[in-house]
Each structure stands twice: as C-alpha cells, then as structure tokens.
Scaffold this motif. Structure first.
Motif, short mmCIF file in Angstrom:
data_model
loop_
_atom_site.label_atom_id
_atom_site.label_comp_id
_atom_site.label_asym_id
_atom_site.label_seq_id
_atom_site.Cartn_x
_atom_site.Cartn_y
_atom_site.Cartn_z
N ALA A 126 23.93 110.44 16.49
CA ALA A 126 23.54 109.54 15.18
C ALA A 126 22.32 109.35 15.12
N ASP A 127 21.63 108.72 14.14
CA ASP A 127 20.38 108.66 13.70
C ASP A 127 19.81 107.43 14.83
N CYS A 128 20.72 106.48 15.24
CA CYS A 128 20.16 105.48 16.02
C CYS A 128 21.59 105.17 16.85
N THR A 129 21.15 104.92 18.32
CA THR A 129 22.24 104.53 19.15
C THR A 129 21.88 103.34 19.78
N ILE A 130 22.93 102.38 19.92
CA ILE A 130 22.66 101.08 20.45
C ILE A 130 23.66 101.39 21.79
N ARG A 131 23.07 101.03 22.93
CA ARG A 131 24.03 101.19 24.40
C ARG A 131 24.08 99.47 24.50
N ILE A 132 25.35 99.17 24.47
CA ILE A 132 26.11 97.83 24.86
C ILE A 132 27.19 97.88 25.45
N SER A 133 27.44 96.97 26.33
CA SER A 133 29.04 96.53 26.69
C SER A 133 30.07 96.18 25.72
N THR A 134 31.16 96.47 25.72
CA THR A 134 32.27 95.93 24.98
C THR A 134 32.14 94.12 24.53
N ASP A 135 32.11 93.76 25.83
CA ASP A 135 31.68 92.27 25.84
C ASP A 135 30.47 91.83 24.88
N ASN A 136 29.29 92.51 25.08
CA ASN A 136 28.23 91.79 24.37
C ASN A 136 28.37 92.33 23.05
N LEU A 137 28.88 93.44 22.79
CA LEU A 137 29.26 93.86 21.50
C LEU A 137 30.03 93.06 20.52
N SER A 138 30.93 92.13 21.26
CA SER A 138 31.88 91.41 20.54
C SER A 138 30.93 90.16 20.37
N LYS A 139 30.35 89.59 21.35
CA LYS A 139 29.07 88.46 21.07
C LYS A 139 28.46 88.65 19.99
N LEU A 140 27.87 89.93 19.73
CA LEU A 140 27.02 90.28 18.86
C LEU A 140 27.63 90.27 17.49
N LEU A 141 28.95 90.74 17.41
CA LEU A 141 29.75 90.88 16.12
C LEU A 141 30.08 89.23 15.58
N HIS A 142 30.02 88.42 16.62
CA HIS A 142 30.47 86.99 16.15
C HIS A 142 29.33 85.96 16.24
N GLY A 143 28.03 86.54 16.36
CA GLY A 143 26.92 86.15 16.18
C GLY A 143 26.66 85.11 17.26
N LYS A 144 27.09 85.34 18.25
CA LYS A 144 26.86 84.72 19.81
C LYS A 144 25.78 85.40 20.71
N LEU A 145 25.31 86.52 20.28
CA LEU A 145 24.33 87.36 20.68
C LEU A 145 23.29 87.72 19.74
N ASN A 146 22.06 87.01 19.71
CA ASN A 146 20.99 87.61 18.69
C ASN A 146 20.41 88.95 19.03
N PRO A 147 20.43 89.91 18.07
CA PRO A 147 20.01 91.38 18.68
C PRO A 147 18.66 91.47 19.11
N MET A 148 17.72 90.62 18.91
CA MET A 148 16.54 90.53 19.62
C MET A 148 16.52 90.07 21.01
N THR A 149 17.19 88.90 21.11
CA THR A 149 17.24 88.28 22.40
C THR A 149 18.09 89.47 23.16
N GLY A 150 19.04 90.03 22.84
CA GLY A 150 19.87 91.03 23.61
C GLY A 150 18.91 92.25 23.95
N VAL A 151 18.04 92.71 23.18
CA VAL A 151 17.10 93.71 23.52
C VAL A 151 16.01 93.23 24.66
N MET A 152 15.78 91.86 24.56
CA MET A 152 14.63 91.54 25.32
C MET A 152 15.36 91.29 26.69
N MET A 153 16.66 90.81 26.77
CA MET A 153 17.59 90.45 28.07
C MET A 153 17.89 91.84 28.52
#
Length: 97
Positions: free
Chosen positions: A47-74
């Motif tokens: 892929a041109d870009c890969t995001i490594r993330i847990s299934t649980d955090n992906l769910s939070k990201l998709l539902h707006g409960k995890l901000n992408p920038m905050t997720g990267v920083m944390m």
C-alpha cells in the motif's frame, strides 16, 4: 466491535467515496484491510500508506472516539509510507457512519 464489523463500516464508506491511492490498516493478528481504487480487501497487499492499529482502536477511530493525531502521539496508531494518503482517511471516515 470485531474486525469484520470494522471491515463492514469501511466498505460502507467506500460505496460513496473511493481512494485513488492504496491505504492499509494493519491490525496485527486480526488481519489487514486494504482500501484502494478497486474497493476494500482483507488480503494483505502493498500500500502507499500503512496504518498499524489494533482492532479496538480502529473501531474507536471509525466512530470518532479516537482522534488520529492524538492516536499517533499516544502510540495507538503508527503511520508509514505516504502520510498524505492517511490524511484522505478523514473524509472517508466521516462518510462511513
């Protein structure tokens, strides 16, 4: 939510919008979700870009409960490859819910 639930949400989002590049969510042992011009696949592929993330955090990201920038920083998600492709993800997520 399960890995399959996340795949369904992403598929729904790509019905209305598509990516011209390829973006991969690498959820470790649960599997990979690859989005691109051909749609959504769960087979691992380059892929041109890969995001490594847990299934649980992906769910939070998709539902707006995890901000992408905050997720990267944390350290909850890691982006490799072309970050401009990851930036397009925001439009896709907002359209998938």
């Amino acid at each position: 939510m399960t890995f399959e639930d996340n795949v369904a949400i992403i598929r729904k989002g790509t019905e209305r919008a598509s990516l011209s590049d390829t973006l991969k969510f690498d959820c470790g042992d649960d599997g990979c979700i690859v989005l691109g011009p051909e749609g959504v696949a769960t087979a691992d592929a380059p892929a041109d870009c890969t995001i490594r993330i847990s299934t649980d955090n992906l769910s939070k990201l998709l539902h707006g409960k995890l901000n992408p920038m905050t997720g990267v920083m944390m350290g909850k998600l890691k982006v490799s490859g072309n970050p401009a492709v990851a930036m397009k993800l925001g439009q896709l997520i907002s359209q998938s819910l």
